[in-house]
Design a protein around this motif. Structure first.
Motif, PDB file in Angstrom:
ATOM      1  N   MET A 134      -0.466 -19.046   2.854  1.00 24.61           N
ATOM      2  CA  MET A 134       0.814 -19.383   3.470  1.00 24.61           C
ATOM      3  C   MET A 134       0.600 -19.986   4.854  1.00 24.61           C
ATOM      4  O   MET A 134       1.236 -20.988   5.219  1.00 24.61           O
ATOM      5  N   ILE A 135      -0.308 -19.397   5.643  1.00 26.66           N
ATOM      6  CA  ILE A 135      -0.603 -19.921   6.976  1.00 26.66           C
ATOM      7  C   ILE A 135      -1.152 -21.345   6.877  1.00 26.66           C
ATOM      8  O   ILE A 135      -0.737 -22.245   7.632  1.00 26.66           O
ATOM      9  N   GLN A 136      -2.060 -21.578   5.958  1.00 32.07           N
ATOM     10  CA  GLN A 136      -2.646 -22.912   5.804  1.00 32.07           C
ATOM     11  C   GLN A 136      -1.598 -23.933   5.401  1.00 32.07           C
ATOM     12  O   GLN A 136      -1.613 -25.077   5.879  1.00 32.07           O
ATOM     13  N   SER A 137      -0.683 -23.532   4.520  1.00 33.13           N
ATOM     14  CA  SER A 137       0.352 -24.478   4.082  1.00 33.13           C
ATOM     15  C   SER A 137       1.285 -24.838   5.237  1.00 33.13           C
ATOM     16  O   SER A 137       1.753 -25.969   5.344  1.00 33.13           O
ATOM     17  N   PHE A 173       0.434 -25.030   8.477  1.00 33.23           N
ATOM     18  CA  PHE A 173      -0.297 -25.969   9.327  1.00 33.23           C
ATOM     19  C   PHE A 173      -0.319 -27.364   8.707  1.00 33.23           C
ATOM     20  O   PHE A 173      -0.218 -28.369   9.417  1.00 33.23           O
ATOM     21  N   LYS A 174      -0.440 -27.421   7.385  1.00 31.03           N
ATOM     22  CA  LYS A 174      -0.451 -28.725   6.712  1.00 31.03           C
ATOM     23  C   LYS A 174       0.883 -29.429   6.871  1.00 31.03           C
ATOM     24  O   LYS A 174       0.954 -30.643   7.039  1.00 31.03           O
ATOM     25  N   ARG A 175       2.002 -28.676   6.843  1.00 33.02           N
ATOM     26  CA  ARG A 175       3.326 -29.269   6.997  1.00 33.02           C
ATOM     27  C   ARG A 175       3.510 -29.858   8.392  1.00 33.02           C
ATOM     28  O   ARG A 175       4.104 -30.919   8.579  1.00 33.02           O
ATOM     29  N   LYS A 176       2.960 -29.141   9.409  1.00 27.87           N
ATOM     30  CA  LYS A 176       3.100 -29.624  10.796  1.00 27.87           C
ATOM     31  C   LYS A 176       2.339 -30.910  11.023  1.00 27.87           C
ATOM     32  O   LYS A 176       2.724 -31.764  11.809  1.00 27.87           O
ATOM     33  N   LYS A 177       1.195 -31.065  10.306  1.00 34.47           N
ATOM     34  CA  LYS A 177       0.415 -32.297  10.447  1.00 34.47           C
ATOM     35  C   LYS A 177       1.157 -33.470   9.816  1.00 34.47           C
ATOM     36  O   LYS A 177       1.029 -34.594  10.233  1.00 34.47           O
TER      37      LYS A 177
END
Length: 308
Positions: free
Chosen positions: A299-302, A304-308
């Protein structure tokens, strides 16, 4: 289990065999390696009968074992009716099946020690053996494998030759003469060596990791138990691509040494060879805490991917 030096006793049945033979007498005994030499070099039916009886107690049980082995190899066009190959309405095979049998036989290199003999003797030098396979004398690299001939089947030859690290097999059935089966074998082997090559794709040992969801560890190291290579058209060896593919339907836990994936080789998008890959560690189901932590981390990784 038997040993090459085990003495093999000739029965009355073996003594009465016809066709190619070394004229064994009832009660005569020879070590297994001598009997095998007679079978490999001159197709001795009496030696075949004697060895079959020694290994399984009776010809019938030996033939049953042959048919069971054929089934285990997936051969669909082969059924053995006897131990010698002499004419029998229930005895048949195909070129493809004989190639598969020959390839299996070549997993035991000691066989070539005998099939490559051109001239030798039997019965303490009193009986001359001359190989029925003329190819081993005429074709460079030929060292086997086995001839066969009956009026019904014609002249047959399962042949093998090796040049460098590259070994090929050919099978000829129904030739009209010994010369023709040799000539046709040479043509097939020439074609193979001229147009194809052996390519070492991956050496044995660790080759990477595969992902298994819900497992601990979930990235599992795998290895090959032997070097992996393939026969490919000449010039296409630089086009080979490999993919490590995890097996479907894996159940946990997984033992060390269990096959869990396949290393596949592709040329132009087509699989040309594949080999099992084996787990290097024990793998068990991940417990609740590990699964919860993985879900949180995903969930944390997803995010961060959205913010990029």
């Amino acid at each position: 289990r038997v040993k090459w030096n085990d003495m093999i006793h000739t029965s009355a049945k073996a003594y009465e065999m016809g066709g190619s033979q070394v004229y064994l007498k009832e009660g005569e005994e020879f070590p297994l390696h001598e009997m095998f030499k007679a079978i490999a070099v001159v197709s001795a039916n009496d030696a075949s009968c004697t060895v079959a009886e020694h290994l399984y107690g009776s010809i019938e049980d030996f033939v049953d074992a042959m048919n069971d082995r054929a089934k285990s190899l997936g051969l669909k066009d082969t059924h053995f009716g006897n131990e010698t190959g002499l004419p029998d309405p229930t005895h048949y095979s195909s070129a493809y099946d004989l190639a598969e049998i020959s390839r299996e036989l070549l997993k035991h290199p000691i066989v070539l020690k005998y099939t490559s003999i051109w001239l030798d003797t039997f019965r303490g030098g009193k009986f001359m053996l001359r190989n029925t396979n003329e190819l081993i004398k005429e074709y460079r690299g030929a060292d086997g494998l086995k001839t066969g001939h009956t009026d019904e089947a014609g002249f047959c030859l399962s042949a093998t030759a090796k040049k460098g690290d590259f070994r090929l097999l050919s099978v000829i059935l129904g030739a009209s003469s010994d010369a023709q089966r040799v000539e046709q074998s040479e043509r097939i082997l020439d074609y193979g060596f001229r147009n194809f090559q052996w390519k070492l794709i991956q050496k044995s040992g660790e080759i990477g990791k595969v992902f298994i969801p819900g497992a601990y560890p979930q990235h599992v190291p795998v290895k090959l138990n032997a070097d992996f290579g393939a026969v490919v058209p000449r010039g296409s060896d630089l086009l080979i691509q490999t993919h490590l593919v995890v097996n479907q339907g894996l159940k946990l836990p997984i033992k060390v040494g269990q096959p869990i994936a396949s290393l596949k080789a592709y040329v132009d998008g087509k699989v040309v060879a594949a080999v099992p890959a084996y787990s290097m560690v024990k793998v068990k189901p991940a417990n609740f805490i590990i699964r919860l932590w993985r879900a949180f981390w995903d969930m944390i990784q997803s995010l961060f991917k959205r913010k990029k």
